[in-house]
Design a protein around this motif. Sequence first.
Motif, PDB file in Angstrom:
ATOM      1  N   ARG A   6     -24.134 -33.331  11.443  1.00  0.00           N
ATOM      2  CA  ARG A   6     -24.237 -34.575  10.699  1.00  0.00           C
ATOM      3  C   ARG A   6     -23.783 -35.734  11.566  1.00  0.00           C
ATOM      4  N   ILE A   7     -24.230 -36.909  11.213  1.00  0.00           N
ATOM      5  CA  ILE A   7     -23.841 -38.114  11.931  1.00  0.00           C
ATOM      6  C   ILE A   7     -22.422 -38.494  11.501  1.00  0.00           C
ATOM      7  N   GLY A   8     -21.674 -39.065  12.405  1.00  0.00           N
ATOM      8  CA  GLY A   8     -20.307 -39.464  12.080  1.00  0.00           C
ATOM      9  C   GLY A   8     -19.744 -40.388  13.138  1.00  0.00           C
ATOM     10  N   PHE A   9     -18.445 -40.637  13.030  1.00  0.00           N
ATOM     11  CA  PHE A   9     -17.779 -41.505  13.995  1.00  0.00           C
ATOM     12  C   PHE A   9     -16.393 -40.964  14.312  1.00  0.00           C
ATOM     13  N   VAL A  10     -15.886 -41.412  15.454  1.00  0.00           N
ATOM     14  CA  VAL A  10     -14.501 -41.167  15.834  1.00  0.00           C
ATOM     15  C   VAL A  10     -13.958 -42.502  16.323  1.00  0.00           C
ATOM     16  N   GLY A  11     -12.875 -42.950  15.736  1.00  0.00           N
ATOM     17  CA  GLY A  11     -12.182 -44.153  16.185  1.00  0.00           C
ATOM     18  C   GLY A  11     -10.920 -43.736  16.914  1.00  0.00           C
ATOM     19  N   ILE A  12     -10.769 -44.210  18.146  1.00  0.00           N
ATOM     20  CA  ILE A  12      -9.658 -43.776  19.004  1.00  0.00           C
ATOM     21  C   ILE A  12      -8.866 -45.009  19.441  1.00  0.00           C
ATOM     22  N   ILE A  13      -7.546 -44.947  19.309  1.00  0.00           N
ATOM     23  CA  ILE A  13      -6.676 -45.985  19.857  1.00  0.00           C
ATOM     24  C   ILE A  13      -5.824 -45.331  20.935  1.00  0.00           C
ATOM     25  N   VAL A  14      -5.918 -45.880  22.132  1.00  0.00           N
ATOM     26  CA  VAL A  14      -5.142 -45.393  23.264  1.00  0.00           C
ATOM     27  C   VAL A  14      -4.011 -46.390  23.479  1.00  0.00           C
ATOM     28  N   ALA A  15      -2.780 -45.985  23.150  1.00  0.00           N
ATOM     29  CA  ALA A  15      -1.642 -46.909  23.165  1.00  0.00           C
ATOM     30  C   ALA A  15      -1.177 -47.255  24.574  1.00  0.00           C
ATOM     31  N   GLY A  32     -19.423 -34.383  25.688  1.00  0.00           N
ATOM     32  CA  GLY A  32     -20.471 -35.391  25.809  1.00  0.00           C
ATOM     33  C   GLY A  32     -21.747 -35.095  25.054  1.00  0.00           C
ATOM     34  N   GLU A  33     -22.072 -33.821  24.845  1.00  0.00           N
ATOM     35  CA  GLU A  33     -23.316 -33.484  24.150  1.00  0.00           C
ATOM     36  C   GLU A  33     -23.268 -33.874  22.672  1.00  0.00           C
ATOM     37  N   LEU A  34     -22.092 -34.128  22.134  1.00  0.00           N
ATOM     38  CA  LEU A  34     -21.950 -34.539  20.731  1.00  0.00           C
ATOM     39  C   LEU A  34     -22.032 -36.053  20.554  1.00  0.00           C
ATOM     40  N   ILE A  35     -21.820 -36.795  21.648  1.00  0.00           N
ATOM     41  CA  ILE A  35     -21.668 -38.246  21.572  1.00  0.00           C
ATOM     42  C   ILE A  35     -23.012 -38.939  21.718  1.00  0.00           C
ATOM     43  N   LEU A  36     -23.383 -39.698  20.687  1.00  0.00           N
ATOM     44  CA  LEU A  36     -24.625 -40.463  20.710  1.00  0.00           C
ATOM     45  C   LEU A  36     -24.395 -41.859  21.298  1.00  0.00           C
ATOM     46  N   ALA A  37     -23.240 -42.444  21.015  1.00  0.00           N
ATOM     47  CA  ALA A  37     -22.928 -43.787  21.505  1.00  0.00           C
ATOM     48  C   ALA A  37     -21.425 -43.919  21.673  1.00  0.00           C
ATOM     49  N   ARG A  38     -21.041 -44.770  22.602  1.00  0.00           N
ATOM     50  CA  ARG A  38     -19.622 -44.998  22.890  1.00  0.00           C
ATOM     51  C   ARG A  38     -19.420 -46.477  23.164  1.00  0.00           C
ATOM     52  N   LEU A  39     -18.406 -47.046  22.516  1.00  0.00           N
ATOM     53  CA  LEU A  39     -18.043 -48.434  22.748  1.00  0.00           C
ATOM     54  C   LEU A  39     -16.556 -48.480  23.025  1.00  0.00           C
ATOM     55  N   GLY A  40     -16.195 -49.007  24.180  1.00  0.00           N
ATOM     56  CA  GLY A  40     -14.794 -49.127  24.536  1.00  0.00           C
ATOM     57  C   GLY A  40     -14.396 -50.584  24.658  1.00  0.00           C
ATOM     58  N   LEU A  41     -13.255 -50.918  24.090  1.00  0.00           N
ATOM     59  CA  LEU A  41     -12.744 -52.279  24.141  1.00  0.00           C
ATOM     60  C   LEU A  41     -11.335 -52.256  24.714  1.00  0.00           C
ATOM     61  N   PRO A  42     -11.182 -52.603  25.992  1.00  0.00           N
ATOM     62  CA  PRO A  42      -9.838 -52.631  26.566  1.00  0.00           C
ATOM     63  C   PRO A  42      -9.098 -53.893  26.123  1.00  0.00           C
ATOM     64  N   LEU A  53     -16.737 -43.928  18.851  1.00  0.00           N
ATOM     65  CA  LEU A  53     -17.803 -42.990  19.175  1.00  0.00           C
ATOM     66  C   LEU A  53     -18.689 -42.793  17.957  1.00  0.00           C
ATOM     67  N   VAL A  54     -19.983 -42.723  18.179  1.00  0.00           N
ATOM     68  CA  VAL A  54     -20.922 -42.256  17.164  1.00  0.00           C
ATOM     69  C   VAL A  54     -21.305 -40.851  17.607  1.00  0.00           C
ATOM     70  N   VAL A  55     -21.138 -39.893  16.713  1.00  0.00           N
ATOM     71  CA  VAL A  55     -21.359 -38.496  17.072  1.00  0.00           C
ATOM     72  C   VAL A  55     -22.355 -37.845  16.123  1.00  0.00           C
ATOM     73  N   GLU A  56     -22.924 -36.755  16.576  1.00  0.00           N
ATOM     74  CA  GLU A  56     -23.680 -35.849  15.714  1.00  0.00           C
ATOM     75  C   GLU A  56     -23.100 -34.474  15.969  1.00  0.00           C
ATOM     76  N   ALA A  57     -22.435 -33.919  14.939  1.00  0.00           N
ATOM     77  CA  ALA A  57     -21.675 -32.694  15.134  1.00  0.00           C
ATOM     78  C   ALA A  57     -21.514 -31.942  13.821  1.00  0.00           C
ATOM     79  N   THR A  58     -21.188 -30.670  13.954  1.00  0.00           N
ATOM     80  CA  THR A  58     -20.767 -29.889  12.789  1.00  0.00           C
ATOM     81  C   THR A  58     -19.291 -30.191  12.555  1.00  0.00           C
ATOM     82  N   THR A  59     -18.770 -29.756  11.439  1.00  0.00           N
ATOM     83  CA  THR A  59     -17.345 -29.974  11.190  1.00  0.00           C
ATOM     84  C   THR A  59     -16.488 -29.242  12.229  1.00  0.00           C
ATOM     85  N   ASP A  60     -16.930 -28.065  12.650  1.00  0.00           N
ATOM     86  CA  ASP A  60     -16.182 -27.328  13.670  1.00  0.00           C
ATOM     87  C   ASP A  60     -16.196 -28.054  15.013  1.00  0.00           C
ATOM     88  N   GLU A  61     -17.366 -28.576  15.400  1.00  0.00           N
ATOM     89  CA  GLU A  61     -17.466 -29.307  16.671  1.00  0.00           C
ATOM     90  C   GLU A  61     -16.627 -30.578  16.639  1.00  0.00           C
TER      91      GLU A  61
END
Length: 112
Positions: A6-15, A32-42, A53-61
Amino acid sequence: MTQERRIGFVGIIVARRETASRAVNEVLSRFGELILARLGLPCRHRKESVITLVVEATTDELGALTGALGQIPDVTLKSALAKESKTDDAKHTAGLPVCPGGATGASASEGT
């Protein structure tokens, strides 16, 4: 029974970019095979960064990806996947190009 991707997202904050960015990028490359798009804001003045990240993955992945990221010190994240579809997805994706990982469209994560 195989899980549905399924399509989904991951929001990451690197402190602390100076200590965590290498490990984050290694994990993202590994998945990388799960990642459809990546946007990084330093946020250089704060020495932090935000990655979406915009991902397409199973819940396990997705769990494996977020679990690996969650083990990195100074990294916090949230993620979600779309609800499971109730209709026949083949009707909705007929004729669309499919990426090797099963995603439709082009991958923005190649070479990360």
